[in-house]
Design an enzyme around this catalytic site. Structure first.
Site, PDB file in Angstrom:
ATOM      1  N   LYS A 107       0.850  -1.190   0.000  1.00 60.12           N
ATOM      2  CA  LYS A 107       0.000   0.000   0.000  1.00 60.12           C
ATOM      3  C   LYS A 107       0.878   1.229   0.000  1.00 60.12           C
ATOM      4  CE  LYS A 107      -4.466   0.699  -0.149  1.00 60.12           C
ATOM      5  NZ  LYS A 107      -5.403  -0.131  -0.922  1.00 60.12           N
ATOM      6  N   ASN A 222     -16.192   5.672  -7.065  1.00 58.57           N
ATOM      7  CA  ASN A 222     -16.154   4.571  -8.020  1.00 58.57           C
ATOM      8  C   ASN A 222     -16.795   3.302  -7.461  1.00 58.57           C
ATOM      9  OD1 ASN A 222     -15.288   2.938 -10.294  1.00 58.57           O
ATOM     10  ND2 ASN A 222     -13.688   2.169  -8.961  1.00 58.57           N
ATOM     11  N   SER A 350      -7.210  -6.686 -10.711  1.00 55.87           N
ATOM     12  CA  SER A 350      -5.851  -6.179 -10.863  1.00 55.87           C
ATOM     13  C   SER A 350      -4.879  -7.331 -11.130  1.00 55.87           C
ATOM     14  CB  SER A 350      -5.410  -5.418  -9.609  1.00 55.87           C
ATOM     15  OG  SER A 350      -5.883  -4.092  -9.623  1.00 55.87           O
TER      16      SER A 350
END
Length: 424
Positions: A107, A222, A350
């Protein structure tokens, strides 16, 4: 300390300890998992258009790479902290393990309010950040992605900067990038789609008819907007939505398509004139079937949890529920879909993007969505089976599933043998 100010890193360490103990594992496992293997703090000088020089602080945390390269988003937000980034990297490891992806958790975050930057300043900040963390990232080491206040455009700037530094195109460095430069079909909606898949599976467990169900959503970025769209397609009546600007409510159900178009035009939720206004606290207390926190951390607390009437709480955001809030919901019998399961659709697609980049061959959206559905259903089933086996809540079950998978890899690599840590 207010429950709204609870440190997410302290929360995740507490949950890790409880889950390691519940699995009957050696305490040494907790000590391996409780902190990232690597954390980088950088300063990013940036000349603003007014001629002044500002210096932004940023972080990148890499939790554990026992299963594969670390993977996780980059957020731009004024409240980013080192402990938040550490916690998020651990959550990313657990998400990947629950889904059984060959990835660890990473992250990144920059302490900045992106609304205070113009486009030139934002692009330069994005490029400078990638330059600063280049030594520790790469498609075989650590793969960034979008997160709060970052998007495909920002990812495009970042990968362009990395490619310039390396001298050739490396599409597998970053995921969530524009499709034309190696992004994946289905990535933008992936997190919201995954949220709705887990809601559908929870509804099946509860024998809930979604075509007659109602929902309220906190956050309409989103993830929140995609979740609303897919729930609406299943016949769920969404009666309330809130965001930082305020909230709206309509007992007969909001016009979700009109609301999405309203937001896409740059308008805010509070200015949507086809509904009544509602506060965030009142939205949480509505008698809906499904409540979806899709905004920020520490929203369901000891103060807000007692008022929640929803049968299902689906955590589309990371860390929206404090331990006290979680205990209250479990005592009430609320079916909680924990964040590390609920919002794992993003990292799953992803991963698909990274695989496609590696192959240099790209899939149709139907294949992406089908593969996502299969992985999310399997993960939900693993967590729910663990819940039944250990007679615990869904959150602890999710942690135990993730930890079990990581521990299996630790043993396979010889890091641990019957509790022996001499290999470390």
């Amino acid at each position: 300390m207010s429950t709204h100010d609870q440190n997410p890193y302290d929360i995740v360490k507490e949950l890790l300890k409880e889950s390691v103990d519940s699995l009957g594992l050696d305490e040494s496992i907790y000590h391996i998992l409780k902190k990232p293997m690597r954390v980088l703090e950088v300063s990013i000088p940036l000349r603003m258009d007014n001629g002044k020089m500002e210096n932004f602080t940023a972080y990148r945390a890499q939790h554990i790479d026992i299963l594969g390269p670390t993977k996780g988003g980059i957020r731009f937000h004024p409240s980013v902290t080192l402990d938040e980034v550490k916690a998020l990297s651990i959550w990313m490891s657990l998400k990947s393990a629950i889904i059984e992806l060959p990835l660890g958790g990473g992250k990144g975050g920059v302490i900045v309010d992106p609304d205070e930057l113009n486009e030139r300043e934002l692009e330069e900040l994005s490029r400078n950040f990638i330059r600063k963390i280049t030594p520790i990232i790469g498609p075989e080491k650590d793969i960034p992605a979008p997160d709060m206040n970052t998007d495909p455009e920002v990812m495009g700037w970042m990968i362009d900067e990395y490619d310039k530094l390396r001298g050739y195109n490396i599409p597998g460095l970053i995921t969530g990038k524009p499709i034309v430069i190696g992004g994946s079909q289905g990535r933008l909606d992936a997190t919201g789609r995954g949220v709705v898949i887990t809601i559908r599976e929870a509804a099946n467990v509860l024998n809930m008819d979604l075509s007659k169900a109602t929902a309220a959503i906190q956050g309409f970025g989103n993830v929140g907007s995609a979740t609303a769209k897919f729930l609406n397609e299943l016949g769920v009546k969404i009666v309330a939505v809130t965001d930082a600007s305020g909230g709206i409510y309509k007992e007969d159900g909001l016009d979700i398509q009109a609301l999405i178009e309203h937001v896409d035009q740059g308008e805010v939720i509070a200015d949507f004139n086809k509904a009544d206004s509602i506060s965030n606290d009142k939205m949480f207390a509505l008698p809906v079937d499904i409540l979806i926190p899709a905004a920020i951390e520490n929203q369901i607390t000891a103060e807000t949890a007692p008022n929640i009437q929803a049968k299902i709480v689906a955590e589309a955001a990371n860390g929206p529920t404090t331990p006290e809030g979680n205990d209250i919901l479990e005592e009430k019998g609320t079916f909680i879909i924990p964040d590390i399961l609920c919002n794992a659709g993003g990292v799953t697609v992803s991963y698909f993007e990274w695989v496609q980049n590696t192959m240099n061959y790209y899939w149709k959206e139907e294949k992406i969505n089908g593969e996502l559905e299969e992985k999310m259903i399997s993960a939900f089933t693993r967590v729910h089976d663990m819940k039944k086996d250990k007679e615990c809540g869904m959150r602890q079950a999710a942690y135990m599933v993730g930890i079990n998978h990581i521990v299996t890899a630790l043993r396979a690599r010889g890091w641990i043998k019957n509790g022996d840590l001499s290999k470390l």
